[in-house]
Design an enzyme around this catalytic site. Structure first.
Site, PDB file in Angstrom:
ATOM      1  CG  ASP A 185      -1.953   1.009   1.294  1.00 16.66           C
ATOM      2  OD1 ASP A 185      -2.077   1.780   0.329  1.00 16.66           O
ATOM      3  OD2 ASP A 185      -2.661   1.115   2.318  1.00 16.66           O
ATOM      4  CB  VAL A 198      -8.675  -5.667  -0.655  1.00 14.91           C
ATOM      5  CG1 VAL A 198      -8.985  -7.045  -1.200  1.00 14.91           C
ATOM      6  CG2 VAL A 198      -8.605  -4.659  -1.781  1.00 14.91           C
TER       7      VAL A 198
HETATM    8  P1  5GP Z   1       1.845  -0.449   3.780  1.00 11.12           P
HETATM    9  O1  5GP Z   1       2.827  -0.517   4.902  1.00 11.12           O
HETATM   10  O2  5GP Z   1       2.399  -0.834   2.431  1.00 11.12           O
HETATM   11  O3  5GP Z   1       1.099   0.847   3.739  1.00 11.12           O
HETATM   12  O4  5GP Z   1       0.698  -1.462   4.126  1.00 11.12           O
HETATM   13  C1  5GP Z   1       0.877  -2.787   4.076  1.00 11.12           C
HETATM   14  C2  5GP Z   1       0.003  -3.483   5.093  1.00 11.12           C
HETATM   15  O5  5GP Z   1      -1.179  -2.760   5.422  1.00 11.12           O
HETATM   16  C3  5GP Z   1      -0.465  -4.763   4.484  1.00 11.12           C
HETATM   17  O6  5GP Z   1       0.452  -5.791   4.741  1.00 11.12           O
HETATM   18  C4  5GP Z   1      -1.814  -4.963   5.141  1.00 11.12           C
HETATM   19  O7  5GP Z   1      -1.638  -5.640   6.354  1.00 11.12           O
HETATM   20  C5  5GP Z   1      -2.326  -3.570   5.418  1.00 11.12           C
HETATM   21  N1  5GP Z   1      -3.234  -3.108   4.331  1.00 11.12           N
HETATM   22  C6  5GP Z   1      -2.984  -2.159   3.407  1.00 11.12           C
HETATM   23  N2  5GP Z   1      -4.014  -2.032   2.551  1.00 11.12           N
HETATM   24  C7  5GP Z   1      -4.931  -2.936   2.951  1.00 11.12           C
HETATM   25  C8  5GP Z   1      -6.225  -3.315   2.426  1.00 11.12           C
HETATM   26  O8  5GP Z   1      -6.746  -2.818   1.418  1.00 11.12           O
HETATM   27  N3  5GP Z   1      -6.874  -4.295   3.105  1.00 11.12           N
HETATM   28  C9  5GP Z   1      -6.353  -4.898   4.208  1.00 11.12           C
HETATM   29  N4  5GP Z   1      -7.087  -5.836   4.787  1.00 11.12           N
HETATM   30  N5  5GP Z   1      -5.135  -4.585   4.708  1.00 11.12           N
HETATM   31  C10 5GP Z   1      -4.434  -3.617   4.083  1.00 11.12           C
END
Ligand code: 5GP
Ligand code: MG
Length: 193
Positions: free
Chosen positions: A117, A167
């Protein structure tokens, strides 16, 4: 996966919360098979030194399916990372809640996560692992939100690029629920409020 879409007991309590599905279990299955072949090609010859590092908890189902497409010996080292509390995707700092117990020095490391994300999670994890002297370090993510993922954080293997929506299913949760929902779906908007 063999469960039927209309398997009432299986889906009870979740189906009515789903607004729409981005990828069905059949589509996921096909894509994971392709990713498995791509990863197998990449590590052929060095696989004895391959350590798969699933980022828990969201990657559990993805990694379980993925590694069964790898036709050679490999190790798994678990890492638990937490960033989000509930629905918001604007979480705080990434925390490593449980660290690896497998030695990765001079070994090939493939980090596997559910979704890229903002990239904070994979950035934190890869910075920490790189300090331990792996022979190589690659990243695999089932989902990526290209509109948010930073350009300098390159995932080597990506299942699907998706729009910026929250999601659930296939391992991804909302308030620790829906991880066992077999598709990749979006919940009804009122549930996120
Ligand atoms: P980042 O550190 O890249 O922003 O986020 C990664 C983590 O955030 C993912 O491993 C997940 O646990 C959570 N996350 C980010 N977007 C989503 C989403 O759309 N749905 C869910 N269930 N978790 C998300
Ligand atoms: Mg995660």
């Amino acid at each position: 996966m063999s469960c039927r879409r209309d398997a009432g007991v299986y889906n009870r309590g979740m189906e009515q919360d789903i607004d729409r599905t981005l990828y069905t279990r059949e589509q996921i299955d096909r894509r994971v098979t392709e990713l498995g072949a791509q990863i197998a090609d990449t590590y052929r010859g060095v696989s004895a030194d391959l350590v798969i590092v699933p980022v828990l908890t969201g990657s559990i189902i993805f990694v379980a399916d993925l590694i069964r497409h790898l036709p050679f010996k490999m190790r798994i080292g678990l890492m638990t990372v937490s960033r989000y509390r509930g629905a918001t995707t604007e979480g705080g700092a990434t925390q490593i809640l449980r660290d690896l117990t497998v030695d990765i020095k001079d070994r090939h490391v493939l980090v596997v996560d559910d979704i890229l994300d903002t990239g904070n999670t994979l950035r934190t994890v890869s910075e920490q692992l790189r300090e331990r002297g792996p022979a190589s370090l690659r990243l695999c993510t089932l989902l990526r939100k290209p509109s948010k993922a930073p350009k300098d954080l390159v995932a080597d293997f990506v299942g699907f690029d998706i729009e910026d929506v929250f999601v659930v299913g296939y391992g991804l949760d909302f308030n620790d629920h829906y991880r066992n929902w077999p598709d990749l779906s979006v919940l009804r908007p009122e549930l996120y409020e």
